[in-house]
Design a protein around this motif. Structure first.
Motif, mmCIF file in Angstrom:
data_model
loop_
_atom_site.group_PDB
_atom_site.id
_atom_site.type_symbol
_atom_site.label_atom_id
_atom_site.label_comp_id
_atom_site.label_asym_id
_atom_site.label_seq_id
_atom_site.Cartn_x
_atom_site.Cartn_y
_atom_site.Cartn_z
ATOM 1 N N UNK A 22 -15.302 10.792 8.086
ATOM 2 C CA UNK A 22 -13.861 10.909 7.860
ATOM 3 C C UNK A 22 -13.549 11.416 6.462
ATOM 4 N N UNK A 23 -12.505 12.242 6.387
ATOM 5 C CA UNK A 23 -11.948 12.675 5.112
ATOM 6 C C UNK A 23 -10.431 12.555 5.201
ATOM 7 N N UNK A 24 -9.835 11.948 4.174
ATOM 8 C CA UNK A 24 -8.389 11.713 4.153
ATOM 9 C C UNK A 24 -7.760 12.557 3.056
ATOM 10 N N UNK A 25 -6.759 13.345 3.433
ATOM 11 C CA UNK A 25 -6.107 14.274 2.522
ATOM 12 C C UNK A 25 -4.754 13.721 2.075
ATOM 13 N N UNK A 26 -4.545 13.666 0.757
ATOM 14 C CA UNK A 26 -3.288 13.174 0.177
ATOM 15 C C UNK A 26 -2.654 14.289 -0.645
ATOM 16 N N UNK A 27 -1.425 14.627 -0.311
ATOM 17 C CA UNK A 27 -0.753 15.803 -0.869
ATOM 18 C C UNK A 27 -0.155 15.558 -2.254
ATOM 19 N N UNK A 28 0.335 16.629 -2.843
ATOM 20 C CA UNK A 28 0.959 16.582 -4.149
ATOM 21 C C UNK A 28 2.454 16.314 -4.086
ATOM 22 N N UNK A 29 3.054 16.129 -5.256
ATOM 23 C CA UNK A 29 4.488 15.907 -5.385
ATOM 24 C C UNK A 29 5.262 17.068 -4.767
ATOM 25 N N UNK A 30 6.293 16.752 -3.988
ATOM 26 C CA UNK A 30 7.175 17.704 -3.314
ATOM 27 C C UNK A 30 6.499 18.442 -2.162
ATOM 28 N N UNK A 31 5.309 18.027 -1.799
ATOM 29 C CA UNK A 31 4.581 18.678 -0.715
ATOM 30 C C UNK A 31 4.461 17.707 0.459
ATOM 31 N N UNK A 32 3.635 18.027 1.451
ATOM 32 C CA UNK A 32 3.387 17.114 2.558
ATOM 33 C C UNK A 32 2.018 17.408 3.151
ATOM 34 N N UNK A 38 -5.407 24.538 5.771
ATOM 35 C CA UNK A 38 -6.621 25.368 5.683
ATOM 36 C C UNK A 38 -7.905 24.548 5.617
ATOM 37 N N UNK A 39 -7.837 23.373 4.966
ATOM 38 C CA UNK A 39 -9.025 22.528 4.863
ATOM 39 C C UNK A 39 -9.296 21.797 6.186
ATOM 40 N N UNK A 40 -8.249 21.317 6.831
ATOM 41 C CA UNK A 40 -8.421 20.631 8.113
ATOM 42 C C UNK A 40 -9.038 21.573 9.138
ATOM 43 N N UNK A 247 -5.385 29.588 -2.422
ATOM 44 C CA UNK A 247 -6.717 30.207 -2.518
ATOM 45 C C UNK A 247 -7.711 29.386 -1.680
ATOM 46 N N UNK A 248 -7.480 29.289 -0.383
ATOM 47 C CA UNK A 248 -8.286 28.372 0.427
ATOM 48 C C UNK A 248 -9.755 28.756 0.556
#
Length: 264
Positions: A22-32, A38-40, A247-248
């Motif tokens: 498992x890998x969990x992705x947490x976004x930046x401010x003002x994003x979602x 691209x990573x998923x 730049x994925x």
């Protein structure tokens, strides 16, 4: 749409499922969560179970009137979400604000963290002059709405100049509610300095940073990488604050190489 009820929050998340690591992705401010598409896409093809979620005050988790919170609260949200999904250990990947909460999760819940991927983030608080500029934009935004001029400034800071997908994010920012905006920026402005604590994080870490990031100076990322006992750093030429989105290809290449070398 999948939602999780944890820590008194109703968190939106996306889960590719499967029995892989498992890998969990947490976004930046003002994003979602969608900023990690691209990573998923790349990792799910390699057998990874990818979880991406919308943090408090953001995306489909936003309520319009977010109560005050800290990045430790957000770290607890993520750990509780993983537990609800039956995930005992995961790689935590966070961009900017997502890195702030991922580092705090590693400090508070080390048993959950298999590794860290820290994208254009830092262990320090904001630089005072940059925070002053952010506060000016936010106050104007709260009082008058987000003008096209200010949206262009935010776009330049986060996405760089002339990125083809920027219109989608400008529209997202226009829809953000004042209560969520205020809570999110208050959390950013009042977070603690953990630069003296991260030496306790023994999990392997990949630090990725855009060479042209205007939000977080690259030397802050270098200092963070040097303080983490098991970190390596990759600089993305020509990229700004969100290289995983703009730049994925080089980000995905570095990410896949790092993940393939993780111990079981």
């Amino acid at each position: 749409m999948p939602y999780a009820q944890v820590n008194g929050q109703r968190l939106y998340y996306e889960d590719t499922g499967g029995t892989g690591p498992a890998i969990a992705f947490s976004h930046g401010l003002l994003m979602d969560a969608s900023m990690f598409a691209p990573q998923v896409q790349a990792l799910r093809q390699q057998g990874w179970r990818c979880i991406a979620w919308d943090e408090r005050a953001h995306g489909q988790t936003a309520t319009g009137s977010c109560a005050p919170f800290s990045y430790y609260d957000s770290a607890n949200d993520l750990v509780a979400l993983l537990a609800l999904l039956g995930i005992e250990r995961a790689v935590l990947a966070g961009m900017s604000q997502g890195g702030y909460l991922s580092l705090r999760a590693a400090l508070r819940h080390p048993q959950v963290v298999r590794a860290l991927v820290l994208i254009d983030t830092q262990a320090l608080p904001e630089e005072e002059h940059k925070m002053a500029g952010h506060q000016m934009i936010v106050q104007e935004w709260l009082q008058q709405g987000l003008s096209d001029e200010r949206a262009a400034v935010i776009e330049h800071i986060i996405l760089g100049q002339g990125w083809e997908g920027a219109a989608h994010w400008r529209a997202q920012w226009q829809r953000m509610q004042p209560g969520d905006l205020l809570a999110a920026f208050t959390t950013l402005a009042t977070r603690d300095d953990i630069s003296g604590d991260i030496h306790r994080i023994t999990a392997p870490a990949l630090v990725i940073h855009g060479a042209d990031d205007q939000a977080i100076d690259i030397e802050r990322a270098r200092a963070m990488a040097a303080s983490l006992p098991a970190a390596r750093m990759v600089v993305v030429p020509g990229a700004g604050h969100a290289p995983n989105l703009t730049h994925p290809q080089p980000v995905n290449a570095a990410l896949l190489e790092f993940l393939q070398q993780l111990p079981a």
